[in-house]
Design a protein around this motif. Structure first.
Motif, PDB file in Angstrom:
ATOM      1  N   LEU A   1      69.015  31.893  88.297  1.00 59.63           N
ATOM      2  CA  LEU A   1      67.844  32.297  87.395  1.00 59.63           C
ATOM      3  C   LEU A   1      67.902  33.863  86.864  1.00 59.63           C
ATOM      4  N   LEU A   2      68.497  34.651  87.623  1.00 61.29           N
ATOM      5  CA  LEU A   2      68.935  35.977  87.074  1.00 61.29           C
ATOM      6  C   LEU A   2      69.748  36.018  85.775  1.00 61.29           C
ATOM      7  N   LEU A   3      70.732  35.173  85.992  1.00 63.91           N
ATOM      8  CA  LEU A   3      71.749  34.908  84.986  1.00 63.91           C
ATOM      9  C   LEU A   3      70.963  34.212  83.753  1.00 63.91           C
ATOM     10  N   LEU A   4      70.373  33.366  83.805  1.00 67.66           N
ATOM     11  CA  LEU A   4      69.531  32.619  82.664  1.00 67.66           C
ATOM     12  C   LEU A   4      68.446  33.495  82.200  1.00 67.66           C
ATOM     13  N   ALA A   5      67.879  34.381  82.991  1.00 63.09           N
ATOM     14  CA  ALA A   5      66.920  35.305  82.178  1.00 63.09           C
ATOM     15  C   ALA A   5      67.670  36.115  81.060  1.00 63.09           C
ATOM     16  N   TRP A   6      68.997  36.700  81.644  1.00 66.72           N
ATOM     17  CA  TRP A   6      69.716  37.509  80.533  1.00 66.72           C
ATOM     18  C   TRP A   6      70.161  36.641  79.548  1.00 66.72           C
ATOM     19  N   ARG A   7      70.388  35.493  79.951  1.00 66.81           N
ATOM     20  CA  ARG A   7      70.876  34.475  78.517  1.00 66.81           C
ATOM     21  C   ARG A   7      69.961  34.185  77.727  1.00 66.81           C
ATOM     22  N   PHE A   8      68.615  33.975  78.156  1.00 72.71           N
ATOM     23  CA  PHE A   8      67.354  33.720  77.348  1.00 72.71           C
ATOM     24  C   PHE A   8      66.562  34.832  76.881  1.00 72.71           C
ATOM     25  N   ARG A   9      67.089  36.229  77.413  1.00 74.47           N
ATOM     26  CA  ARG A   9      66.344  37.486  77.018  1.00 74.47           C
ATOM     27  C   ARG A   9      65.140  37.464  77.651  1.00 74.47           C
ATOM     28  N   MET A  10      64.896  37.057  78.895  1.00 71.65           N
ATOM     29  CA  MET A  10      63.396  37.127  79.245  1.00 71.65           C
ATOM     30  C   MET A  10      63.631  38.067  80.372  1.00 71.65           C
ATOM     31  N   ALA A  11      62.377  38.569  80.817  1.00 76.46           N
ATOM     32  CA  ALA A  11      62.156  39.774  81.888  1.00 76.46           C
ATOM     33  C   ALA A  11      62.648  38.622  83.274  1.00 76.46           C
ATOM     34  N   PRO A  12      63.527  38.999  84.033  1.00 77.42           N
ATOM     35  CA  PRO A  12      63.757  38.493  85.210  1.00 77.42           C
ATOM     36  C   PRO A  12      62.662  37.882  86.017  1.00 77.42           C
ATOM     37  N   LEU A  13      61.726  38.794  86.269  1.00 78.42           N
ATOM     38  CA  LEU A  13      60.504  38.731  87.162  1.00 78.42           C
ATOM     39  C   LEU A  13      59.666  37.430  86.569  1.00 78.42           C
TER      40      LEU A  13
ATOM     41  N   CYS B   1      60.964  16.106  88.314  1.00 75.34           N
ATOM     42  CA  CYS B   1      59.607  16.805  88.577  1.00 75.34           C
ATOM     43  C   CYS B   1      59.612  18.510  88.312  1.00 75.34           C
ATOM     44  N   ALA B   2      60.602  19.039  88.870  1.00 71.78           N
ATOM     45  CA  ALA B   2      60.391  20.398  88.567  1.00 71.78           C
ATOM     46  C   ALA B   2      60.464  20.699  87.139  1.00 71.78           C
ATOM     47  N   PHE B   3      61.486  19.926  86.501  1.00 69.21           N
ATOM     48  CA  PHE B   3      61.534  20.146  84.937  1.00 69.21           C
ATOM     49  C   PHE B   3      60.022  20.180  84.244  1.00 69.21           C
ATOM     50  N   PHE B   4      59.524  18.931  84.583  1.00 65.83           N
ATOM     51  CA  PHE B   4      58.242  18.779  83.892  1.00 65.83           C
ATOM     52  C   PHE B   4      57.089  19.950  84.376  1.00 65.83           C
ATOM     53  N   VAL B   5      57.340  20.423  85.595  1.00 74.05           N
ATOM     54  CA  VAL B   5      56.396  21.576  85.990  1.00 74.05           C
ATOM     55  C   VAL B   5      56.862  22.782  85.007  1.00 74.05           C
ATOM     56  N   LEU B   6      58.144  23.299  85.214  1.00 76.28           N
ATOM     57  CA  LEU B   6      58.533  24.504  84.484  1.00 76.28           C
ATOM     58  C   LEU B   6      58.162  24.426  83.006  1.00 76.28           C
ATOM     59  N   ARG B   7      58.560  23.094  82.461  1.00 77.75           N
ATOM     60  CA  ARG B   7      58.011  23.107  81.085  1.00 77.75           C
ATOM     61  C   ARG B   7      56.719  23.179  80.727  1.00 77.75           C
ATOM     62  N   ALA B   8      55.645  22.842  81.444  1.00 77.70           N
ATOM     63  CA  ALA B   8      54.311  23.008  81.419  1.00 77.70           C
ATOM     64  C   ALA B   8      54.060  24.383  81.590  1.00 77.70           C
ATOM     65  N   ASP B   9      54.711  25.086  82.516  1.00 77.20           N
ATOM     66  CA  ASP B   9      54.269  26.640  82.628  1.00 77.20           C
ATOM     67  C   ASP B   9      54.618  27.334  81.511  1.00 77.20           C
ATOM     68  N   PHE B  10      56.155  27.026  80.876  1.00 78.46           N
ATOM     69  CA  PHE B  10      56.402  27.685  79.871  1.00 78.46           C
ATOM     70  C   PHE B  10      55.539  27.461  78.740  1.00 78.46           C
ATOM     71  N   VAL B  11      54.814  26.296  78.513  1.00 82.68           N
ATOM     72  CA  VAL B  11      53.885  26.012  77.619  1.00 82.68           C
ATOM     73  C   VAL B  11      52.808  26.817  77.621  1.00 82.68           C
ATOM     74  N   ARG B  12      52.137  26.978  78.850  1.00 83.16           N
ATOM     75  CA  ARG B  12      50.798  27.763  79.052  1.00 83.16           C
ATOM     76  C   ARG B  12      51.153  29.165  78.838  1.00 83.16           C
ATOM     77  N   ARG B  13      52.468  29.750  79.127  1.00 83.71           N
ATOM     78  CA  ARG B  13      52.633  31.002  79.127  1.00 83.71           C
ATOM     79  C   ARG B  13      53.271  31.674  77.706  1.00 83.71           C
ATOM     80  N   ARG B  14      53.447  30.502  76.955  1.00 85.14           N
ATOM     81  CA  ARG B  14      53.968  30.604  75.559  1.00 85.14           C
ATOM     82  C   ARG B  14      55.347  31.265  75.599  1.00 85.14           C
ATOM     83  N   ILE B  15      56.286  30.647  76.469  1.00 87.01           N
ATOM     84  CA  ILE B  15      57.557  31.165  76.613  1.00 87.01           C
ATOM     85  C   ILE B  15      58.438  30.106  75.996  1.00 87.01           C
ATOM     86  N   SER B  16      59.454  30.585  75.035  1.00 86.05           N
ATOM     87  CA  SER B  16      60.204  29.666  74.302  1.00 86.05           C
ATOM     88  C   SER B  16      61.696  29.769  74.913  1.00 86.05           C
ATOM     89  N   ALA B  17      62.021  28.897  76.013  1.00 82.72           N
ATOM     90  CA  ALA B  17      63.202  28.766  76.633  1.00 82.72           C
ATOM     91  C   ALA B  17      63.477  27.280  77.017  1.00 82.72           C
TER      92      ALA B  17
END
Length: 255
Positions: free
Chosen positions: A97-109, A25-41
């Motif tokens: 999440l901090l390490l993944l933000a670095w991996r996907f070149r995203m702002a950690p916050l 369920c968390a995966f579907f929520v995170l994916r939906a949030d990525f879509v509305r924020r236009r985040i490619s990860a």
């Protein structure tokens, strides 16, 4: 209570099953949030790695709450399927999440903001696993009509007690809804990153701090349990983060 489900030769722990459902369920929520924020990860990889890190952190945090007992016989306890702590999961997931933000070149916050609603929902669903398995996360005895007993649980009790996993599940649903709406508002108003995560720290801290008053955890830090002390730190950290991010986004004053 049903700590285990037996399907032929296969035995499934109900707690682990609900944790897995929570991660899905968390995966579907995170994916939906990525879509509305236009985040490619890769939402699937982020949830999978964060979930494993959260479980590892949760287990280690629980063991280190009683260090003398743990170090006296560490290996059987380390690989046991019993005993997890919420704030250990928060710490483990936060580091991941901090390490993944670095991996996907995203702002950690930014990643922490996007993950907060998903984490809140996944946690709430996982708490239903605690209820079904009767793993000792219930509260003190009560005469309220919704009190429950857990005679066949992993940690059995025949007394009617507060079903605190249900309380935490309902609180998690409310927090998820608030964070989801807040995320939409922050995106539309171009609010600084970190606002949603700061709200997550404050709201989850308050929810856990309050429920600990009717949990069976003993006090260890003045009059507070370990979870309440960690909740207080979470609340303070969330407030500091919120204030700092709001100040950072405020326009400079004119002379």
């Amino acid at each position: 209570m049903y700590p285990f489900i037996h399907i032929g030769p296969i035995t499934l722990g109900t707690y682990g099953l609900m944790v897995a459902i929570g991660l899905i369920c968390a995966f579907f929520v995170l994916r939906a949030d990525f879509v509305r924020r236009r985040i490619s990860a890769d939402a699937e990889a982020i949830i999978g790695i964060t979930g494993l890190a959260g479980l590892a952190g949760s287990r280690l945090y629980h063991l280190l709450e009683s260090p003398a007992e743990f170090f006296a016989n560490p290996w059987p306890q380390l690989f046991s399927t019993m005993g997890f702590a919420f704030f250990g999961a928060v710490i483990g997931g936060f580091i991941a999440l901090l390490l993944l933000a670095w991996r996907f070149r995203m702002a950690p916050l930014l990643l922490l903001d996007a993950a907060s609603p998903a984490v809140a929902l996944g946690y709430g669903i996982g708490r239903i696993g605690c209820l079904i398995s009767g793993d000792g996360d219930y509260g003190v005895p009560t005469s309220l009509p919704w009190g429950m007993s857990f005679p066949n649980g992993i940690v059995p009790t025949t007394e009617r007690v507060h079903p605190t996993p249900i309380y935490e599940f309902l609180a998690a649903l409310l927090i998820f809804w608030i964070l989801w709406r807040l995320g939409a508002r922050c995106f539309k108003t171009h609010a600084p990153d970190g606002i949603v995560f700061s709200a997550y720290l404050v709201l989850t801290g308050i929810a856990r701090f309050l429920v600990e008053f009717i949990r069976i955890n003993p006090p260890s830090f003045y009059w507070m349990s370990n979870a309440q002390a960690a909740s207080a730190v979470s609340i303070v950290a969330g407030i500091i983060l919120f204030v700092s991010r709001r100040r950072a986004s405020a326009p400079p004053r004119r002379a």
